[in-house]
Design a protein around this motif. Structure first.
Motif, PDB file in Angstrom:
ATOM      1  N   LYS A 199       0.833  -1.189   0.000  1.00 16.41           N
ATOM      2  CA  LYS A 199       0.000   0.000   0.000  1.00 16.41           C
ATOM      3  C   LYS A 199       0.876   1.250   0.000  1.00 16.41           C
ATOM      4  N   LYS A 200       1.952   1.181   0.772  1.00 20.65           N
ATOM      5  CA  LYS A 200       2.863   2.328   0.870  1.00 20.65           C
ATOM      6  C   LYS A 200       3.507   2.657  -0.470  1.00 20.65           C
ATOM      7  N   THR A 201       3.783   1.605  -1.296  1.00 29.19           N
ATOM      8  CA  THR A 201       4.402   1.874  -2.599  1.00 29.19           C
ATOM      9  C   THR A 201       3.362   2.304  -3.611  1.00 29.19           C
ATOM     10  N   LEU A 202       2.170   1.681  -3.518  1.00 32.67           N
ATOM     11  CA  LEU A 202       1.191   1.930  -4.575  1.00 32.67           C
ATOM     12  C   LEU A 202       0.502   3.275  -4.436  1.00 32.67           C
ATOM     13  N   THR A 203       0.311   3.743  -3.203  1.00 31.62           N
ATOM     14  CA  THR A 203      -0.409   5.007  -3.039  1.00 31.62           C
ATOM     15  C   THR A 203       0.268   6.160  -3.786  1.00 31.62           C
ATOM     16  N   PRO A 204       1.583   6.404  -3.559  1.00 28.45           N
ATOM     17  CA  PRO A 204       2.182   7.516  -4.311  1.00 28.45           C
ATOM     18  C   PRO A 204       2.133   7.288  -5.819  1.00 28.45           C
ATOM     19  N   ALA A 205       2.289   6.029  -6.250  1.00 29.97           N
ATOM     20  CA  ALA A 205       2.249   5.753  -7.685  1.00 29.97           C
ATOM     21  C   ALA A 205       0.889   6.138  -8.257  1.00 29.97           C
ATOM     22  N   ALA A 206      -0.181   5.783  -7.515  1.00 33.71           N
ATOM     23  CA  ALA A 206      -1.529   6.104  -7.989  1.00 33.71           C
ATOM     24  C   ALA A 206      -1.744   7.609  -8.022  1.00 33.71           C
ATOM     25  N   ILE A 207      -1.254   8.293  -6.985  1.00 35.43           N
ATOM     26  CA  ILE A 207      -1.394   9.755  -6.966  1.00 35.43           C
ATOM     27  C   ILE A 207      -0.700  10.358  -8.177  1.00 35.43           C
ATOM     28  N   ALA A 208       0.530   9.888  -8.456  1.00 37.82           N
ATOM     29  CA  ALA A 208       1.295  10.430  -9.577  1.00 37.82           C
ATOM     30  C   ALA A 208       0.564  10.193 -10.897  1.00 37.82           C
ATOM     31  N   LEU A 209       0.039   8.987 -11.040  1.00 37.23           N
ATOM     32  CA  LEU A 209      -0.664   8.642 -12.279  1.00 37.23           C
ATOM     33  C   LEU A 209      -1.873   9.551 -12.475  1.00 37.23           C
ATOM     34  N   ALA A 210      -2.633   9.735 -11.381  1.00 40.09           N
ATOM     35  CA  ALA A 210      -3.824  10.582 -11.470  1.00 40.09           C
ATOM     36  C   ALA A 210      -3.440  12.014 -11.840  1.00 40.09           C
ATOM     37  N   LEU A 211      -2.388  12.530 -11.196  1.00 40.31           N
ATOM     38  CA  LEU A 211      -1.960  13.903 -11.485  1.00 40.31           C
ATOM     39  C   LEU A 211      -1.502  14.048 -12.927  1.00 40.31           C
ATOM     40  N   ALA A 212      -0.762  13.024 -13.412  1.00 40.95           N
ATOM     41  CA  ALA A 212      -0.253  13.096 -14.780  1.00 40.95           C
ATOM     42  C   ALA A 212      -1.410  13.120 -15.772  1.00 40.95           C
ATOM     43  N   PHE A 213      -2.402  12.271 -15.535  1.00 38.19           N
ATOM     44  CA  PHE A 213      -3.559  12.263 -16.434  1.00 38.19           C
ATOM     45  C   PHE A 213      -4.313  13.586 -16.353  1.00 38.19           C
TER      46      PHE A 213
END
Lengths: 364, 410
Positions: free
Chosen positions: A5-19
């Motif tokens: 969860k700790k690794t995926l949360t920032p990745a998901a945030i980054a993906l959402a921001l990029a989109f």
């Protein structure tokens, strides 16, 4: 689970921001983002789209592993872009020239490319350990030199690398059947067995970095060079070995293009010239971790594949490149901020616990 | 050697310049290549050096403030796009301004990532290099593709034509006598005439304007209060902050300037090629970094490094025996350094230099013309040799490359 969860949360945030950013760009330039994403999804989410993404993702992965390995000890091997090309040229030439039974033929071809890649990147290491030349600069210069050496070898009469029967390709002779990697037919699509090589490389990368003494030294030198030195690690030796391994991986990445049946099974004018730089972006996006890099490589290839569908709705496919760049840029920021925040939380927690313990011992 | 080092800076520069021209004129005679010191070779070299010098200055300003800027290449590319767009609409001054804007925008991205969010500097720079490709192509598809005057339509990869400055700059009265002297083919004298003429006659106004930035940046960084704050942020940010310097805002300004300088390099490229073309930066941002390291983070030496590089590039464009002559000159340099090493009793390095030097000289004598593809490697090879010789004596800014987090001074 908590770790994941700790690794995926920032990745998901980054993906959402990029989109979100890409959508903004699309809206500003008068396109509907939803149309764009629907077209991209449609081009990706079918058997052929997925298999192509995996095939392309595999060579992205290998070229990113080349970068990630060196980055584990803070060496930035920007020279992979020259290494994979010169390695692919020699791999293609040797693969076309020799006659051996199938598995051996493939092995000799791959090993040739990996050795050439390792030699070319060792030049960086040698200049660094003997003359302390900055590896980034040597890498860039060697990329330039590789380009002209390749051009020279391709046109020179005495090397005779060019295939006279296919002058329109401007390429080397094709590798015969026994030197090709097998292809798995899945429905109408073809999965290349190069993917298996990429997976093996990924596992090897994991084991080497996280499960061996060498990997420990590698990470130690990357984390704190002087501490590693005082614990008996020879930094010069580490740089030499790491860059040789990195160059070998780059060579393998180049062979991913040569040996894929869709291309010409040779090295030629149409050989893609930016795989090394793509690998850098993917390694950074995947945080140099074997699994993270794999996810990043697949995502990158899927975006490429999706972008090809944008033509049908009249939106420039370059939005995918913007998306990739934005994703990389935002992801590294989010990772860094996230890490600093959790570090601060950890320090805070430790401090509260110490304080609590002290009050307890005082009252006791 | 010690006596040489004890001379003043100007005396040392004069002696070095004289020996370089002497070496080139000897090589020119030896290999029958008068073009080696011809004014056309030199003026091409000067032109090619301008964008590399600007990129190098950009790298210098950022790194002196503590930020390693590997994103110069991308910022220059954004500069070329800006210069193409504004140059197409508003002429040469628009191109200069547009390049500046494009570069500053790239600089702002880097500053946001590395200064505000304090992330790994190489990573952010590489992200900019990758992203700029997409940004330029996307913008081209919106603003260039199918637009422009009849017969001069832009595409996704290039803009419509951009006008450049009309006349060229020459120092008055000296052009003709120098040309006469150059054509006499007198040993050394004609060579000097060619070199001086290359630097002073028919230089494009864009080059003149942009080269003025070399002394300007030197003055700014070494002779103003802002420059002192900038350098202290790059050497010991914590100490600087404890004395009241705002490290973060200083670094922000420095990185914006760095991007602007890289962008101006892009303007120069557009003004020279008379339009924006995708990929026209062709690694000049990275070469600027190499020149910066070669120049030990100083503007003057940096410019000399860029000139050396572009000179070997420009020699490759000459049609005669010039390319073998410059290889011969490299061989001669090795032989001379072998003699020097023998004189100072370093016999092993003397032997190595001698063997390499004679090998290179023999190669140059045996090959009348050098293959076109191989000669393109020469600038890179020379840079590597120079870095290999010079790198051990380098001293980069102490805090360059390390993100600074506010309040570290405690």
């Amino acid at each position: 689970m908590n770790n994941l969860k700790k690794t995926l949360t920032p990745a998901a945030i980054a993906l959402a921001l990029a989109f979100a950013l890409a959508s903004l760009v699309l809206v500003v330039s008068g396109h509907n983002p939803l149309t764009a994403y629907r077209a991209m999804w449609k081009n990706f989410a079918n058997l052929d789209g997925v298999i192509t993404s995996i095939n392309i993702g595999a060579r992205y992965y290998v070229s990113a592993v080349a970068i990630a390995l060196a980055l584990k000890m803070n060496v930035f091997n920007i020279g992979t872009n020259g290494q994979y090309q010169i390695a692919a040229l020699f791999g293609a030439v040797v693969g076309a020239a020799i006659k051996l039974p199938a598995p051996l033929h493939v092995a000799v071809t791959l090993v040739t490319a990996m050795v050439v890649g390792a030699i070319w990147s060792s030049l960086i290491a040698i200049l660094n350990v003997t003359r302390s030349v900055n590896p980034v600069l040597t890498g860039i210069m060697l990329n330039g030199i590789a380009a002209s050496v390749i051009a020279y070898l391709m046109q020179s009469k005495w090397t005779n690398f060019r295939d006279p029967t296919r002058p329109e390709y401007g390429s080397t002779r094709p590798i015969p059947k026994s030197g090709q990697l097998p292809v798995f037919d899945i429905g109408k699509a073809q999965l290349q067995s190069y993917v298996v090589l990429a997976i093996i490389l990924g596992i090897g990368f994991y084991l080497l970095v996280y499960r061996t003494r060498f990997g420990y030294d590698l990470r130690a030198s990357g984390g704190n060079a002087s501490a590693a030195r005082s614990s008996g690690v020879n930094p010069k030796r580490m740089i030499l070995i790491t860059l040789a391994l990195s160059g070998a991986a780059a060579g393998l990445a180049g062979m991913g293009i040569v040996l894929s049946a869709n291309d010409q099974l040779s090295y030629g004018d149409r050989f893609p010239g930016l795989l090394g730089f793509t690998g850098i972006g993917i390694a950074l996006l995947g945080r140099n971790h074997p699994a993270g890099v794999a996810a990043a490589a697949l995502l990158w290839a899927a975006l490429d594949q999706g972008a090809r569908g944008l033509v049908t709705v009249g939106i420039p496919g370059e939005i995918a490149v913007i998306l990739q760049g934005a994703l990389l840029f935002i992801a590294v920021i989010v990772y860094a901020v996230w890490e600093r925040k959790s570090l601060a939380a950890m320090i805070h927690e430790a401090a509260t616990r110490t304080a609590a313990a002290r009050t307890e011992s005082v009252s006791a | 050697m010690n006596r040489f080092l004890s001379l003043s800076k100007w005396e040392r520069s004069a002696i070095s310049a004289f020996s370089v021209v002497l070496l080139l004129s000897i090589a020119g005679r030896l290999f029958d290549a008068p073009g080696l010191t011809g004014s056309s070779t030199i003026s091409t070299a000067l032109g090619l050096a301008v964008p590399v010098i600007l990129a190098g200055l950009g790298g210098l300003v950022a790194e002196r403030s503590g930020v390693f800027n590997i994103g110069l290449e991308g910022m220059m590319a954004m500069g070329t796009w800006g210069a193409g767009f504004f140059g197409w609409h508003y002429g040469p001054w628009g191109a200069l301004l547009g390049g500046l804007l494009g570069g500053v925008l790239g600089g702002a991205l880097l500053a946001l990532a590395t200064v505000t969010f304090a992330i790994e500097q190489t990573v952010a720079g590489v992200a900019i290099n990758i992203g700029s490709l997409g940004i330029c192509r996307y913008l081209s598809s919106l603003f260039f593709e199918g637009k422009g005057p009849e017969g001069d339509l832009g595409t996704i990869a290039d803009s419509p034509s951009v006008a450049t400055f009309g006349s060229k700059f020459s120092i008055p009265f000296i052009g003709d006598p120098l040309l006469e002297l150059e054509n006499k083919q007198w040993f050394l004298l004609s060579d000097f005439a060619g070199v001086i003429r290359g630097f002073t006659v028919d230089v494009s106004w864009a080059s003149v304007l942009l080269l003025l930035l070399v002394p300007t940046i030197w003055y700014l960084v070494w002779r103003t209060p802002f420059g002192l704050r900038l350098r202290s942020s790059g050497e010991k940010p914590a100490a600087a902050e404890s004395l009241g310097v705002n490290v973060l805002s200083t670094r922000w300004i420095a990185v914006l300037m760095s991007g602007g300088l890289a962008g101006l390099a892009g303007s120069w490229l557009v003004l020279e090629s008379l339009k924006y073309q995708q990929g026209m930066t062709s690694n000049r941002g990275y070469l600027g970094l190499a020149a910066m390291i070669f120049g030990n983070w100083m503007p003057g030496l940096l410019s000399i490094g860029a000139l050396l590089f572009s000179f070997s590039q420009s020699v490759g464009f000459q049609l005669g025996f010039e390319s073998r002559a410059i290889i011969g000159a490299v061989g001669l340099t090795f032989v001379i350094s072998a003699l020097w090493a023998a004189f100072t009793r370093k016999f092993i390095s003397a032997l190595i230099s001698l063997v390499v030097g004679i090998g290179v000289l023999v190669f140059a004598f045996l090959n009348e013309t050098i293959n076109d593809a191989l000669i393109k490697a020469l600038p890179y090879l020379l840079t590597l040799i120079v870095l290999a010789v010079a790198s051990k004596r380098q001293r980069p800014p102490a805090a360059a490359g390390i993100p600074y987090i506010k309040g570290r001074a405690g």
